[in-house]
Write a protein that holds these residues in place. Structure first.
Motif, PDB file in Angstrom:
ATOM      1  N   ILE A  47      44.283  50.222  36.143  1.00  0.00           N
ATOM      2  CA  ILE A  47      42.986  50.131  35.465  1.00  0.00           C
ATOM      3  C   ILE A  47      42.300  48.817  35.817  1.00  0.00           C
ATOM      4  O   ILE A  47      41.111  48.790  36.157  1.00  0.00           O
ATOM      5  N   ALA A  48      43.059  47.725  35.773  1.00  0.00           N
ATOM      6  CA  ALA A  48      42.483  46.408  36.054  1.00  0.00           C
ATOM      7  C   ALA A  48      41.999  46.307  37.501  1.00  0.00           C
ATOM      8  O   ALA A  48      40.909  45.775  37.760  1.00  0.00           O
ATOM      9  N   VAL A  49      42.771  46.824  38.432  1.00  0.00           N
ATOM     10  CA  VAL A  49      42.374  46.772  39.845  1.00  0.00           C
ATOM     11  C   VAL A  49      41.129  47.626  40.079  1.00  0.00           C
ATOM     12  O   VAL A  49      40.238  47.253  40.853  1.00  0.00           O
ATOM     13  N   SER A  50      41.027  48.750  39.396  1.00  0.00           N
ATOM     14  CA  SER A  50      39.857  49.606  39.552  1.00  0.00           C
ATOM     15  C   SER A  50      38.596  48.930  39.028  1.00  0.00           C
ATOM     16  O   SER A  50      37.553  48.956  39.690  1.00  0.00           O
ATOM     17  N   VAL A  51      38.696  48.315  37.857  1.00  0.00           N
ATOM     18  CA  VAL A  51      37.522  47.650  37.281  1.00  0.00           C
ATOM     19  C   VAL A  51      37.115  46.456  38.130  1.00  0.00           C
ATOM     20  O   VAL A  51      35.941  46.303  38.498  1.00  0.00           O
ATOM     21  N   CYS A  52      38.087  45.603  38.461  1.00  0.00           N
ATOM     22  CA  CYS A  52      37.772  44.418  39.279  1.00  0.00           C
ATOM     23  C   CYS A  52      37.271  44.815  40.659  1.00  0.00           C
ATOM     24  O   CYS A  52      36.300  44.242  41.162  1.00  0.00           O
ATOM     25  N   GLY A  53      37.922  45.791  41.274  1.00  0.00           N
ATOM     26  CA  GLY A  53      37.512  46.232  42.606  1.00  0.00           C
ATOM     27  C   GLY A  53      36.124  46.841  42.623  1.00  0.00           C
ATOM     28  O   GLY A  53      35.388  46.711  43.607  1.00  0.00           O
ATOM     29  N   SER A  54      35.748  47.507  41.538  1.00  0.00           N
ATOM     30  CA  SER A  54      34.415  48.106  41.473  1.00  0.00           C
ATOM     31  C   SER A  54      33.325  47.048  41.505  1.00  0.00           C
ATOM     32  O   SER A  54      32.257  47.273  42.070  1.00  0.00           O
ATOM     33  N   PHE A  55      33.583  45.912  40.901  1.00  0.00           N
ATOM     34  CA  PHE A  55      32.595  44.848  40.933  1.00  0.00           C
ATOM     35  C   PHE A  55      32.672  44.039  42.226  1.00  0.00           C
ATOM     36  O   PHE A  55      31.645  43.626  42.758  1.00  0.00           O
ATOM     37  N   VAL A  56      33.882  43.828  42.749  1.00  0.00           N
ATOM     38  CA  VAL A  56      34.035  43.054  43.987  1.00  0.00           C
ATOM     39  C   VAL A  56      33.443  43.802  45.178  1.00  0.00           C
ATOM     40  O   VAL A  56      32.796  43.200  46.031  1.00  0.00           O
ATOM     41  N   GLN A  57      33.633  45.105  45.236  1.00  0.00           N
ATOM     42  CA  GLN A  57      33.113  45.860  46.388  1.00  0.00           C
ATOM     43  C   GLN A  57      31.596  45.825  46.439  1.00  0.00           C
ATOM     44  O   GLN A  57      31.010  45.903  47.505  1.00  0.00           O
ATOM     45  N   ALA A  58      30.941  45.689  45.311  1.00  0.00           N
ATOM     46  CA  ALA A  58      29.481  45.620  45.294  1.00  0.00           C
ATOM     47  C   ALA A  58      28.970  44.189  45.475  1.00  0.00           C
ATOM     48  O   ALA A  58      27.839  43.987  45.883  1.00  0.00           O
ATOM     49  N   GLY A  64      33.872  42.817  50.545  1.00  0.00           N
ATOM     50  CA  GLY A  64      34.332  43.099  49.198  1.00  0.00           C
ATOM     51  C   GLY A  64      35.082  44.415  49.097  1.00  0.00           C
ATOM     52  O   GLY A  64      36.090  44.506  48.407  1.00  0.00           O
ATOM     53  N   VAL A  65      34.602  45.449  49.780  1.00  0.00           N
ATOM     54  CA  VAL A  65      35.279  46.741  49.721  1.00  0.00           C
ATOM     55  C   VAL A  65      36.639  46.658  50.417  1.00  0.00           C
ATOM     56  O   VAL A  65      37.614  47.262  49.956  1.00  0.00           O
ATOM     57  N   LEU A  66      36.742  45.885  51.483  1.00  0.00           N
ATOM     58  CA  LEU A  66      38.039  45.718  52.148  1.00  0.00           C
ATOM     59  C   LEU A  66      39.020  44.953  51.268  1.00  0.00           C
ATOM     60  O   LEU A  66      40.204  45.295  51.199  1.00  0.00           O
ATOM     61  N   LEU A  67      38.530  43.942  50.591  1.00  0.00           N
ATOM     62  CA  LEU A  67      39.369  43.177  49.661  1.00  0.00           C
ATOM     63  C   LEU A  67      39.823  44.053  48.496  1.00  0.00           C
ATOM     64  O   LEU A  67      40.995  44.028  48.104  1.00  0.00           O
ATOM     65  N   ALA A  68      38.916  44.836  47.954  1.00  0.00           N
ATOM     66  CA  ALA A  68      39.257  45.724  46.841  1.00  0.00           C
ATOM     67  C   ALA A  68      40.252  46.796  47.278  1.00  0.00           C
ATOM     68  O   ALA A  68      41.186  47.124  46.539  1.00  0.00           O
ATOM     69  N   LEU A  69      40.087  47.332  48.482  1.00  0.00           N
ATOM     70  CA  LEU A  69      41.022  48.341  48.982  1.00  0.00           C
ATOM     71  C   LEU A  69      42.393  47.743  49.273  1.00  0.00           C
ATOM     72  O   LEU A  69      43.422  48.396  49.052  1.00  0.00           O
ATOM     73  N   ALA A  70      42.439  46.512  49.733  1.00  0.00           N
ATOM     74  CA  ALA A  70      43.722  45.843  49.964  1.00  0.00           C
ATOM     75  C   ALA A  70      44.468  45.645  48.643  1.00  0.00           C
ATOM     76  O   ALA A  70      45.682  45.872  48.559  1.00  0.00           O
ATOM     77  N   ALA A  71      43.750  45.240  47.602  1.00  0.00           N
ATOM     78  CA  ALA A  71      44.377  45.080  46.288  1.00  0.00           C
ATOM     79  C   ALA A  71      44.846  46.421  45.734  1.00  0.00           C
ATOM     80  O   ALA A  71      45.918  46.523  45.123  1.00  0.00           O
ATOM     81  N   LEU A 101      36.560  57.084  36.644  1.00  0.00           N
ATOM     82  CA  LEU A 101      35.762  58.089  35.929  1.00  0.00           C
ATOM     83  C   LEU A 101      34.832  57.428  34.918  1.00  0.00           C
ATOM     84  O   LEU A 101      33.671  57.832  34.767  1.00  0.00           O
ATOM     85  N   LEU A 102      35.340  56.427  34.219  1.00  0.00           N
ATOM     86  CA  LEU A 102      34.508  55.748  33.228  1.00  0.00           C
ATOM     87  C   LEU A 102      33.430  54.895  33.893  1.00  0.00           C
ATOM     88  O   LEU A 102      32.327  54.758  33.361  1.00  0.00           O
ATOM     89  N   LEU A 103      33.748  54.331  35.053  1.00  0.00           N
ATOM     90  CA  LEU A 103      32.768  53.483  35.736  1.00  0.00           C
ATOM     91  C   LEU A 103      31.690  54.281  36.452  1.00  0.00           C
ATOM     92  O   LEU A 103      30.604  53.763  36.716  1.00  0.00           O
ATOM     93  N   MET A 104      31.965  55.526  36.792  1.00  0.00           N
ATOM     94  CA  MET A 104      30.969  56.348  37.489  1.00  0.00           C
ATOM     95  C   MET A 104      29.936  56.936  36.524  1.00  0.00           C
ATOM     96  O   MET A 104      28.856  57.330  36.949  1.00  0.00           O
ATOM     97  N   ALA A 105      30.258  57.000  35.248  1.00  0.00           N
ATOM     98  CA  ALA A 105      29.319  57.568  34.275  1.00  0.00           C
ATOM     99  C   ALA A 105      28.177  56.584  34.022  1.00  0.00           C
ATOM    100  O   ALA A 105      28.416  55.401  33.790  1.00  0.00           O
ATOM    101  N   PRO A 106      26.941  57.061  34.078  1.00  0.00           N
ATOM    102  CA  PRO A 106      25.822  56.146  33.821  1.00  0.00           C
ATOM    103  C   PRO A 106      25.738  55.774  32.347  1.00  0.00           C
ATOM    104  O   PRO A 106      26.091  56.557  31.464  1.00  0.00           O
ATOM    105  N   ARG A 107      25.302  54.574  32.095  1.00  0.00           N
ATOM    106  CA  ARG A 107      25.123  54.096  30.729  1.00  0.00           C
ATOM    107  C   ARG A 107      23.823  54.653  30.155  1.00  0.00           C
ATOM    108  O   ARG A 107      22.932  55.058  30.899  1.00  0.00           O
ATOM    109  N   PRO A 108      23.663  54.676  28.833  1.00  0.00           N
ATOM    110  CA  PRO A 108      22.417  55.176  28.245  1.00  0.00           C
ATOM    111  C   PRO A 108      21.185  54.378  28.674  1.00  0.00           C
ATOM    112  O   PRO A 108      20.076  54.903  28.707  1.00  0.00           O
TER     113      PRO A 108
END
Length: 152
Positions: A47-58, A64-71, A101-108
């Protein structure tokens, strides 16, 4: 005259880092309580790698995407090696997918963490492939994930 000494066989970089299949299968399996604790820890780490990687890749495309994929790959593979079971790679992958799944859902308010751009799609696609690859690598267990095989 004596025969020249045989040169020691050199190992590839992959075999040095990952070990050979025989070496991986010969490693001892941790006790059940330690494996269960590791499953929970790796689920949370996924969960932590997914959340951190989602922000690092952007933040730093395309590095950033290579770093996130390596992690991500390191987390999945560490789960496999620490527990010695396919479930050890499946637990961080499950946590990773849940957070995705939670990060792909748009906020209100209309905000998105993951957009439909090349780096976000590469992060999602390649990360899921890495999870599948790590979960299908050979382990010390029987066919059922998480259950150690009998002593041979």
């Amino acid at each position: 005259m004596t025969a020249p000494a045989a040169k020691p066989r050199t190992r590839s970089v992959a075999a040095t880092v990952l070990g050979t299949r025989e070496e991986r299968l010969a490693e001892p399996q941790p006790p059940r309580a330690a494996r269960i604790a590791a499953y929970v820890l790796f689920f949370l780490l996924g969960i932590a790698v997914s959340v951190c990687g989602s922000f690092v890749q952007a933040l730093w495309p395309p590095v950033g995407v290579l770093l996130a994929l390596a992690a991500t790959a390191a987390t999945f593979y560490a789960g496999l090696r620490v527990t010695g079971t396919k479930l050890g790679a499946g637990m961080p992958a499950g946590g990773w997918f849940l957070a995705m799944l939670l990060l792909m859902a748009p906020r209100p308010e209309g905000d998105n963490v993951l957009w439909s751009n090349a780096t976000s799609l590469a992060w999602l696609f390649v990360g899921s492939i890495l999870g599948v690859i790590c979960a299908t690598l050979p382990t010390r267990t029987s066919w059922f994930p998480g259950v150690p095989s009998p002593k041979r």
